[in-house]
Design a protein around this motif. Sequence first.
Motif, mmCIF file in Angstrom:
data_model
loop_
_atom_site.group_PDB
_atom_site.id
_atom_site.type_symbol
_atom_site.label_atom_id
_atom_site.label_comp_id
_atom_site.label_asym_id
_atom_site.label_seq_id
_atom_site.Cartn_x
_atom_site.Cartn_y
_atom_site.Cartn_z
ATOM 1 N N ALA A 1 0.843 -1.199 0.000
ATOM 2 C CA ALA A 1 0.000 0.000 0.000
ATOM 3 C C ALA A 1 0.877 1.247 0.000
ATOM 4 O O ALA A 1 1.794 1.368 0.809
ATOM 5 N N LEU A 2 0.588 2.154 -0.921
ATOM 6 C CA LEU A 2 1.182 3.489 -0.917
ATOM 7 C C LEU A 2 0.206 4.432 -0.232
ATOM 8 O O LEU A 2 -0.971 4.481 -0.601
ATOM 9 N N PHE A 3 0.685 5.152 0.757
ATOM 10 C CA PHE A 3 -0.202 6.115 1.399
ATOM 11 C C PHE A 3 0.479 7.475 1.443
ATOM 12 O O PHE A 3 1.705 7.596 1.425
ATOM 13 N N GLY A 4 -0.344 8.504 1.491
ATOM 14 C CA GLY A 4 0.191 9.857 1.537
ATOM 15 C C GLY A 4 -0.911 10.868 1.313
ATOM 16 O O GLY A 4 -2.060 10.537 0.983
ATOM 17 N N LEU A 5 -0.570 12.112 1.492
ATOM 18 C CA LEU A 5 -1.520 13.205 1.357
ATOM 19 C C LEU A 5 -2.090 13.254 -0.060
ATOM 20 O O LEU A 5 -1.410 12.919 -1.030
ATOM 21 N N ALA A 6 -3.330 13.694 -0.180
ATOM 22 C CA ALA A 6 -3.927 13.889 -1.494
ATOM 23 C C ALA A 6 -3.055 14.833 -2.320
ATOM 24 O O ALA A 6 -2.622 15.876 -1.837
ATOM 25 N N GLY A 7 -2.791 14.449 -3.573
ATOM 26 C CA GLY A 7 -1.991 15.297 -4.452
ATOM 27 C C GLY A 7 -0.498 15.052 -4.367
ATOM 28 O O GLY A 7 0.275 15.729 -5.054
ATOM 29 N N THR B 1 -8.966 18.852 -4.225
ATOM 30 C CA THR B 1 -8.502 17.511 -3.868
ATOM 31 C C THR B 1 -8.283 17.375 -2.365
ATOM 32 O O THR B 1 -8.711 16.399 -1.743
ATOM 33 N N LEU B 2 -7.634 18.373 -1.771
ATOM 34 C CA LEU B 2 -7.404 18.337 -0.327
ATOM 35 C C LEU B 2 -8.715 18.450 0.436
ATOM 36 O O LEU B 2 -8.903 17.794 1.467
ATOM 37 N N ALA B 3 -9.637 19.294 -0.058
ATOM 38 C CA ALA B 3 -10.925 19.458 0.621
ATOM 39 C C ALA B 3 -11.702 18.146 0.634
ATOM 40 O O ALA B 3 -12.348 17.805 1.639
ATOM 41 N N MET B 4 -11.641 17.397 -0.466
ATOM 42 C CA MET B 4 -12.326 16.102 -0.517
ATOM 43 C C MET B 4 -11.734 15.135 0.507
ATOM 44 O O MET B 4 -12.464 14.387 1.170
ATOM 45 N N SER B 5 -10.418 15.149 0.629
ATOM 46 C CA SER B 5 -9.771 14.284 1.612
ATOM 47 C C SER B 5 -10.175 14.675 3.032
ATOM 48 O O SER B 5 -10.430 13.816 3.878
ATOM 49 N N LEU B 6 -10.258 15.977 3.282
ATOM 50 C CA LEU B 6 -10.654 16.449 4.603
ATOM 51 C C LEU B 6 -12.098 16.073 4.909
ATOM 52 O O LEU B 6 -12.438 15.721 6.041
ATOM 53 N N ASP B 7 -12.965 16.150 3.896
ATOM 54 C CA ASP B 7 -14.360 15.754 4.095
ATOM 55 C C ASP B 7 -14.455 14.284 4.497
ATOM 56 O O ASP B 7 -15.253 13.912 5.369
ATOM 57 N N LEU C 1 -5.154 12.242 12.410
ATOM 58 C CA LEU C 1 -4.583 13.308 11.590
ATOM 59 C C LEU C 1 -3.234 12.895 11.017
ATOM 60 O O LEU C 1 -2.911 13.204 9.858
ATOM 61 N N SER C 2 -2.438 12.194 11.805
ATOM 62 C CA SER C 2 -1.143 11.714 11.314
ATOM 63 C C SER C 2 -1.329 10.651 10.243
ATOM 64 O O SER C 2 -0.589 10.609 9.257
ATOM 65 N N SER C 3 -2.313 9.776 10.442
ATOM 66 C CA SER C 3 -2.569 8.716 9.471
ATOM 67 C C SER C 3 -2.945 9.281 8.107
ATOM 68 O O SER C 3 -2.551 8.744 7.071
ATOM 69 N N TYR C 4 -3.688 10.386 8.099
ATOM 70 C CA TYR C 4 -4.065 11.043 6.840
ATOM 71 C C TYR C 4 -2.959 11.970 6.316
ATOM 72 O O TYR C 4 -3.149 12.645 5.312
ATOM 73 N N VAL D 1 -2.619 22.095 3.610
ATOM 74 C CA VAL D 1 -3.785 21.672 4.403
ATOM 75 C C VAL D 1 -4.229 22.820 5.305
ATOM 76 O O VAL D 1 -5.429 23.099 5.450
ATOM 77 N N TYR D 2 -3.276 23.483 5.895
ATOM 78 C CA TYR D 2 -3.534 24.624 6.777
ATOM 79 C C TYR D 2 -4.369 25.689 6.053
ATOM 80 O O TYR D 2 -5.372 26.186 6.580
ATOM 81 N N ILE D 3 -3.985 26.008 4.836
ATOM 82 C CA ILE D 3 -4.698 27.035 4.059
ATOM 83 C C ILE D 3 -6.112 26.577 3.720
ATOM 84 O O ILE D 3 -7.080 27.330 3.861
ATOM 85 N N VAL D 4 -6.247 25.327 3.296
ATOM 86 C CA VAL D 4 -7.550 24.810 2.887
ATOM 87 C C VAL D 4 -8.495 24.705 4.085
ATOM 88 O O VAL D 4 -9.690 25.027 3.977
ATOM 89 N N VAL D 5 -7.986 24.275 5.228
ATOM 90 C CA VAL D 5 -8.836 24.173 6.423
ATOM 91 C C VAL D 5 -9.321 25.556 6.852
ATOM 92 O O VAL D 5 -10.502 25.744 7.190
ATOM 93 N N ARG D 6 -8.433 26.532 6.842
ATOM 94 C CA ARG D 6 -8.829 27.892 7.226
ATOM 95 C C ARG D 6 -9.888 28.438 6.269
ATOM 96 O O ARG D 6 -10.836 29.119 6.693
#
Length: 900
Positions: free
Chosen positions: A220-226, A459-465, A512-515, A534-539
Amino acid sequence: MAEVLTALGGLSAAAQLVDSIGKITAFTGELCSDIKNGGQLVSEKISAIDNCVDAMKAITLEPALSASTDTHVTSCLQTAFSIRDTLQAISTSSSNGPPKAFKIGLQWNRKKKEIIRMCANLEEKKSTLLISVQSILPLIHEQLVDINRSSPEILSKVSAIHDKVVALGEGFQPNTKFGKREPHFSTICLERMSPFVGRKNLLERLRIRLNMSGRHNRVALFGLAGVGKTELAREYVIRLKEKAPRTSIIWIQANSTLQFEQDYLKIARYIKELGQAPGDSEKTTATIARIRSCLCTKEFGEWLIIVDNANDEAALFDSNSMLDLIPMCPFGSVLFTTRNKKMGLRLIDINGNSGDNVIEVKGLDPVEAKRLLLIRTGSNKLNDDDAKASELVAALEHLPLAISQAGGFIAMNSMPVAGYLRLYNSAEQSKIELLDDDNFGSQSWNSANSAYSAPVATTLAMSLDKMRESDQDASNLLSFMACLATRRIPKQLLSDAQHWSEIKLVKALATLSSYCLITETETTEGSFDVHGLVYIVVRNWLRSTNSFDFWAGKSFVSIASRFPVPGQSDSLQNSDAYLLHAETVLSYAQASTVEDTERAELAYRCSRYLLARGRYARAETFANRAVDWRIHSCGEHNVETLTMRSYLATLLRYQGQYQDSRDTDKDVLARGEKVFGSGHPFTICCMENLALTLSRLGQHQEAEKLHRRVLEQRAINFGSDDHRTLASMHNLVGSLIEQKRWIEARDLGSETIRRKRIVLGEDNLDTLLSLNNLAIVLYRTGELDEAERNHRIVLEGRLKSLGREHPLVFTSKNHIGVILHKKGQLAAAEEKYREALDGAREFLGMEHDQTITIAGNLLDVLSEQGRHDEAATWRQEMLADSKDVPSVGSSRHTSCIKLG
């Protein structure tokens, strides 16, 4: 020989077991057809299946079988029991009421998928068992030849068993028609649409972990969206096909159950018997089962399945798990991509796979990131934008999707990298607009599987949702963290988000670390960083949902309650952790729940911390903001406002801005006398500050008069041993030193130190300050050894309390250099001057009088060593930073001693 007989007996039993399994699956298929045709023979078929299961049970009890086979036998039997029990339940529940055949049909429709999946599972296990049986036959054949040579009469006893095993084995070869497929197919296009950048180490890890050496592997490859997981997986399969062209590539999108099933059915196109994927659900279910069985056969060949975007836990792990469609057979392996490390661990948790098979994909390294930007901008080189390119990819956190998007924007708008960077850094809203721009022209290799199908913000917003759906506590924690600074967030702050228990906080952080939304700070233990994008998108999400003020208010309250009050024990160390976040929360003017008085108090604490660290310019910035908030909330004549202005004047004095400091001190003193009277403690404090400033301006006699008034009044108000009275004694000593009244200064200074050691302690910074003044006096009276000893004590204490990067430390080093200079130890003096000057230039600047004084001392000592050219070079370098640099030979070491 006995071992051979036992093995042959076991293999014979295993072959019979395979025969029974085949009959069960065949009868089940006939049962399906019979139900559709009216269900007249249902009972007979279920009875036949029951007999087959009983036969299997009897076979598995044979000692020879258990001695020569593995756990596949038990697993086969358990699955067969499940099929029989399910069918019997259908038959029993349909014995009363409406026509039995009709009721069986209804029950069958409910259980159909489950039964077919179990049959496919049983077929898979049968194939594995048969492979195990047939793999032993060559060895037994060799042993039979040896037996024939030594004992021909025994051969007749075992040859019949051998022939039976061979016959059974041949009878259970996979259906050749069903097993045939198109050679080395791929369900996606495997052409590079643009150059692939970097990831050399990750590609090598995939090569090792997915080695097709007769073992089923899952990675499995895992990592932040994008971050480029899909592109990495695609590059791997391209390279795999180049080295192993007969390996089939099956790409499955796991965005939904429907998409997973559709992509899985594409395999049918390459199996000659099946052809195109069926249209109706009945045929679809049967086709899926046959595809799964086909994947288990050796004739189908080696394959690699890529399950992309495996993020839906319910679809992948519920009772009708999509993962059940992928067999665990030795002919193929699976590569997953997911945004969640926990999901990755579950996906590979089979067949002894370890956590090493879960591989994190991070941002590109800086060189690779710049190369990707160059490719996406369509330029041959970045020219003068190279430095700006480094700055831009760092601002984009080296995230491939964000870099590709930026490069596309730059290319489409024919703008330089510096221009894009300026737009990006102009405001937070500008960042969002650029990150959410969907006209960036990224090249897509496959519209269904493109890693760049949406802009990075989306893309990041979808992951956060997705994360919010699964863990609301983690979502709340991230909202809280997004209102602090993005780096070095202390763990002790985070419990303030919801006043959680330690366990709940640990679980939320783990999510949060897992994502990959946060990481532990590398340089600071017990702190966390939020990914910059992520910081910018969450704000932005918080503002769009009108919840930013709420979380900004909570973050302010948390910082304000934890930022140390000046003078508390360990206040400097604790303030180090909170300053960056305090500066962030003070910028939230829209946080309506926060009062100006609260902002002013926090700004004042920040300023006092910076003052203690010797960062005077930044301390002044916070002090000015505190004054503005105090005036707005309390008025100009309020004692808190006047106190803040008096403190601001002190900061101006520390920076050498004596005229401004004097004007502010006089104004505050006049207001204090008018409001509180001349004997009020506040007024006395203002008078003392003015006296200190006058001393810096050379008005020593006027300064002395004020110092004596302050000392007298404080002794009356607080007593002779109060720390405020002792501070006034210290300041009066300084005034005497400025007037070169050495004997008076020595006597009063010695008494001050004696009292401070009793009241404050020997290592207290105020005690060390007075010891510093006494050492100055000793230098002036010619007691150089004693003066040097005291200055070294002061330096050691200041280093311990303040660290190396503090103006008082630079001052102490300069003092020691002056004494060594006076003693004629020029090399040692030069070393101390250089140490002091390096720090003063960096933290105070060349315009500060302390820096200029130290520079003059260094030039003098170089000149006295005959190094005139070097002194001239040094002077030219310093002139580039400041116009007020002494000329070579204008020795200042005899008058350079400053108080402090």
